[in-house]
Design a protein around this motif. Structure first.
Motif, PDB file in Angstrom:
ATOM      1  N   LEU A 100      37.559  28.695  32.140  1.00 19.93           N
ATOM      2  CA  LEU A 100      36.152  29.368  32.426  1.00 19.93           C
ATOM      3  C   LEU A 100      36.268  30.093  33.658  1.00 19.93           C
ATOM      4  O   LEU A 100      35.612  30.024  34.851  1.00 19.93           O
ATOM      5  CB  LEU A 100      35.041  28.119  32.923  1.00 19.93           C
ATOM      6  CG  LEU A 100      35.078  27.152  31.745  1.00 19.93           C
ATOM      7  CD1 LEU A 100      34.106  26.034  32.326  1.00 19.93           C
ATOM      8  CD2 LEU A 100      34.118  28.030  30.681  1.00 19.93           C
ATOM      9  N   LEU A 101      37.239  31.019  34.067  1.00 20.72           N
ATOM     10  CA  LEU A 101      37.805  31.514  35.153  1.00 20.72           C
ATOM     11  C   LEU A 101      36.844  32.864  35.345  1.00 20.72           C
ATOM     12  O   LEU A 101      36.527  33.498  34.229  1.00 20.72           O
ATOM     13  CB  LEU A 101      39.250  31.861  35.044  1.00 20.72           C
ATOM     14  CG  LEU A 101      40.322  30.948  34.779  1.00 20.72           C
ATOM     15  CD1 LEU A 101      41.819  31.118  34.791  1.00 20.72           C
ATOM     16  CD2 LEU A 101      39.990  30.067  36.173  1.00 20.72           C
ATOM     17  N   THR A 102      36.736  33.130  36.544  1.00 23.60           N
ATOM     18  CA  THR A 102      35.839  34.332  37.053  1.00 23.60           C
ATOM     19  C   THR A 102      36.405  35.280  37.877  1.00 23.60           C
ATOM     20  O   THR A 102      37.836  34.954  38.295  1.00 23.60           O
ATOM     21  CB  THR A 102      34.515  33.862  37.315  1.00 23.60           C
ATOM     22  OG1 THR A 102      34.624  33.028  38.579  1.00 23.60           O
ATOM     23  CG2 THR A 102      33.548  33.031  36.444  1.00 23.60           C
ATOM     24  N   GLY A 103      35.806  36.228  38.147  1.00 25.17           N
ATOM     25  CA  GLY A 103      36.515  37.198  39.116  1.00 25.17           C
ATOM     26  C   GLY A 103      37.326  38.086  38.638  1.00 25.17           C
ATOM     27  O   GLY A 103      37.384  38.505  37.294  1.00 25.17           O
ATOM     28  N   SER A 104      38.273  38.957  39.208  1.00 26.11           N
ATOM     29  CA  SER A 104      39.118  40.147  38.782  1.00 26.11           C
ATOM     30  C   SER A 104      40.237  39.485  38.266  1.00 26.11           C
ATOM     31  O   SER A 104      40.811  38.526  39.005  1.00 26.11           O
ATOM     32  CB  SER A 104      39.062  41.224  39.631  1.00 26.11           C
ATOM     33  OG  SER A 104      39.269  40.721  40.986  1.00 26.11           O
ATOM     34  N   ILE A 105      41.022  40.496  37.856  1.00 29.61           N
ATOM     35  CA  ILE A 105      42.600  40.155  37.418  1.00 29.61           C
ATOM     36  C   ILE A 105      43.240  40.481  39.127  1.00 29.61           C
ATOM     37  O   ILE A 105      43.352  41.692  39.261  1.00 29.61           O
ATOM     38  CB  ILE A 105      43.105  40.834  36.421  1.00 29.61           C
ATOM     39  CG1 ILE A 105      42.571  40.577  35.024  1.00 29.61           C
ATOM     40  CG2 ILE A 105      44.545  40.725  36.128  1.00 29.61           C
ATOM     41  CD1 ILE A 105      42.781  41.343  33.857  1.00 29.61           C
ATOM     42  N   PRO A 106      44.074  39.650  39.546  1.00 35.19           N
ATOM     43  CA  PRO A 106      44.781  39.958  40.541  1.00 35.19           C
ATOM     44  C   PRO A 106      45.711  41.139  40.482  1.00 35.19           C
ATOM     45  O   PRO A 106      46.660  40.893  39.481  1.00 35.19           O
ATOM     46  CB  PRO A 106      45.391  38.840  41.153  1.00 35.19           C
ATOM     47  CG  PRO A 106      44.809  37.570  40.523  1.00 35.19           C
ATOM     48  CD  PRO A 106      44.268  38.440  39.074  1.00 35.19           C
ATOM     49  N   PRO A 107      45.814  42.380  41.298  1.00 32.83           N
ATOM     50  CA  PRO A 107      46.865  43.373  41.033  1.00 32.83           C
ATOM     51  C   PRO A 107      48.171  42.716  41.332  1.00 32.83           C
ATOM     52  O   PRO A 107      49.237  43.075  40.769  1.00 32.83           O
ATOM     53  CB  PRO A 107      46.466  44.274  42.207  1.00 32.83           C
ATOM     54  CG  PRO A 107      44.891  44.182  42.357  1.00 32.83           C
ATOM     55  CD  PRO A 107      44.756  42.597  42.029  1.00 32.83           C
ATOM     56  N   SER A 108      48.220  41.536  42.165  1.00 32.95           N
ATOM     57  CA  SER A 108      49.656  41.192  42.570  1.00 32.95           C
ATOM     58  C   SER A 108      50.391  40.576  41.308  1.00 32.95           C
ATOM     59  O   SER A 108      51.563  40.152  41.528  1.00 32.95           O
ATOM     60  CB  SER A 108      49.449  40.045  43.500  1.00 32.95           C
ATOM     61  OG  SER A 108      48.727  39.080  43.095  1.00 32.95           O
ATOM     62  N   LEU A 109      49.844  40.240  40.195  1.00 37.88           N
ATOM     63  CA  LEU A 109      50.225  39.759  39.023  1.00 37.88           C
ATOM     64  C   LEU A 109      51.373  40.735  38.524  1.00 37.88           C
ATOM     65  O   LEU A 109      52.455  40.470  37.851  1.00 37.88           O
ATOM     66  CB  LEU A 109      49.520  39.643  37.724  1.00 37.88           C
ATOM     67  CG  LEU A 109      48.387  38.311  38.010  1.00 37.88           C
ATOM     68  CD1 LEU A 109      47.510  38.320  36.815  1.00 37.88           C
ATOM     69  CD2 LEU A 109      49.272  36.953  38.172  1.00 37.88           C
TER      70      LEU A 109
END
Length: 400
Positions: free
Chosen positions: A252-261
């Protein structure tokens, strides 16, 4: 095809001559003799997976003395119930613990973090639940390289602090090409040059359940999928530079995909599908040059799909269920008015484009037909005498 129960008399055996007890892939039933947990043998490997054992797991490593503790315990694919025995924290030599696919009901066993050699921890497909609390110290799971807690009932935020402390996952470690295994000791094996018992496991890799008969020493994996985790993907996950597989799908994750991935340059598979992630796919993910599977389907992502490197090879089903994503390989082009259309659960293909054009043409014909009827009716009503005289419509004159 061995069957029946393990008799308690097995505990009367002189365990000094036992190095491996492997009864896996049979039809054994019943409960394990609790005396097995006293571990007054010198066992290195206990493999009981793929049977029908039930009841509680014995309290392994509960006895003192100078006996060695096992390096491997595999109880997966049985019917074990109840919590994990806390005495497992005394198994100081253990490197491999697999209790996956049972009916174990417990919280996250953070107390296993004190084990100095634990490298593989598999808890998948059980009834583990609750949140994963912050570790009490920075020295937790120091050698962990594979952890699979998928298909449970964990909730709360992802364990951001653990990602910072799992230092072994942060190392590249490609120099270790050996298999994860245990040397077997005992009077008889000394004469046979200490034979090796290779560890094995079954995990989901790139969407397919796969059995690893051997596990390479440098292989590193984190699978937190199919739970109830909420909140954002923490940036600390990018510190796990050695990861090959990362799966946090179906949460149930929200927010954006971290660019640091994009810093996880060893990744071969990244699965973020079936969450509630939003925003654009970071361009930094194109730096993942070793990746062969990317799945961000069924989120709320938007904007153009990045181009370059491996992103030019992913199929359109990697992006399904994101109605505001655009660009290749989707048929939805960026800047098109189709971006304003209502969300659809299926991706646009050639048939979908034909369907849209056909509906537009049909709507045009329908409007023209209705307008023709209205205009015709007004003209006939206004010039009824002329129509009657010209076309002999006597019935029309009688009605008037």
């Amino acid at each position: 095809m061995l069957s029946g129960e393990i008799p308690p008399e097995i505990c009367g055996t002189d365990g000094n001559f036992f190095s491996v007890l492997d009864l896996s892939k049979n039809n054994f039933t019943g409960e394990l003799p609790q005396c097995l947990g006293q571990w007054n043998w010198n066992l290195d490997v206990l493999a009981l997976h793929s049977n029908n054992f039930r009841g509680r797991i014995p309290s392994f490593c509960s006895s003192g003395g100078s006996y060695r503790t096992p390096k491997m315990i595999d109880l997966s694919d049985n019917q074990f119930e109840g919590p994990l025995p806390r005495s497992l924290s005394n198994c100081s030599s253990i490197t491999f613990l697999n209790v996956g696919n049972n009916k174990i009901n417990d919280s996250f066993p953070s107390w296993l973090g004190s084990l100095p050699n634990l490298g593989v921890l598999i808890l998948r497909s059980n009834y583990f639940h609750g949140g994963i609390e912050e570790p009490e110290s920075g020295s937790v799971f120091p050698q962990l390289q594979i952890i699979d807690i998928s298909f449970n009932y964990f909730q709360g935020s992802l364990p951001a602090s653990y990602f910072q402390y799992w230092r072994y996952m942060g190392e590249y470690g490609h120099e270790n090409t050996n298999y994860l295994s245990a040397y077997m000791y005992g009077p008889w094996v000394v004469a046979n040059d200490y034979p090796i018992y290779d560890f094995s496991m079954t995990i989901i890799n790139k969407g397919v359940e796969m059995e690893y008969r051997n596990i390479l020493g440098y292989f590193k994996m984190l699978d937190l999928s199919s739970n109830n985790f909420t909140g954002n993907i923490p940036g600390s996950i990018s510190s796990l530079h050695g990861l090959h597989l990362l799966n946090i799908s179906n949460n149930l994750l929200t927010g954006s995909i971290p660019p640091s991935l994009g810093a996880l340059t060893r990744l071969e598979a990244l699965d973020l599908s079936r969450n509630d992630l939003s925003g654009e796919i970071p361009q930094q993910l194109t730096e993942l040059k070793s990746i062969s599977l990317l799945n961000v389907s069924y989120n709320n992502l938007s904007g153009p799909i990045p181009k370059g490197n491996q992103f030019d090879t992913f199929p359109n089903n990697s992006y399904w269920g994101n109605p505001r994503l655009c660009g290749d390989p989707l048929s939805r082009k960026c800047g098109s008015s189709m971006l304003l259309s209502p969300p659809s659960q299926k991706d646009e293909g050639p048939d979908a484009q034909f369907e849209v054009e056909w509906k537009a043409i049909a709507a045009g014909y329908a409007v023209t037909f209705v307008m023709g009827i209205v205009i015709g009716h007004k003209m006939i009503t206004k010039h009824a005498s002329w129509f009657a005289k010209t076309f002999g419509l006597r019935q029309l004159m009688r009605r008037r």
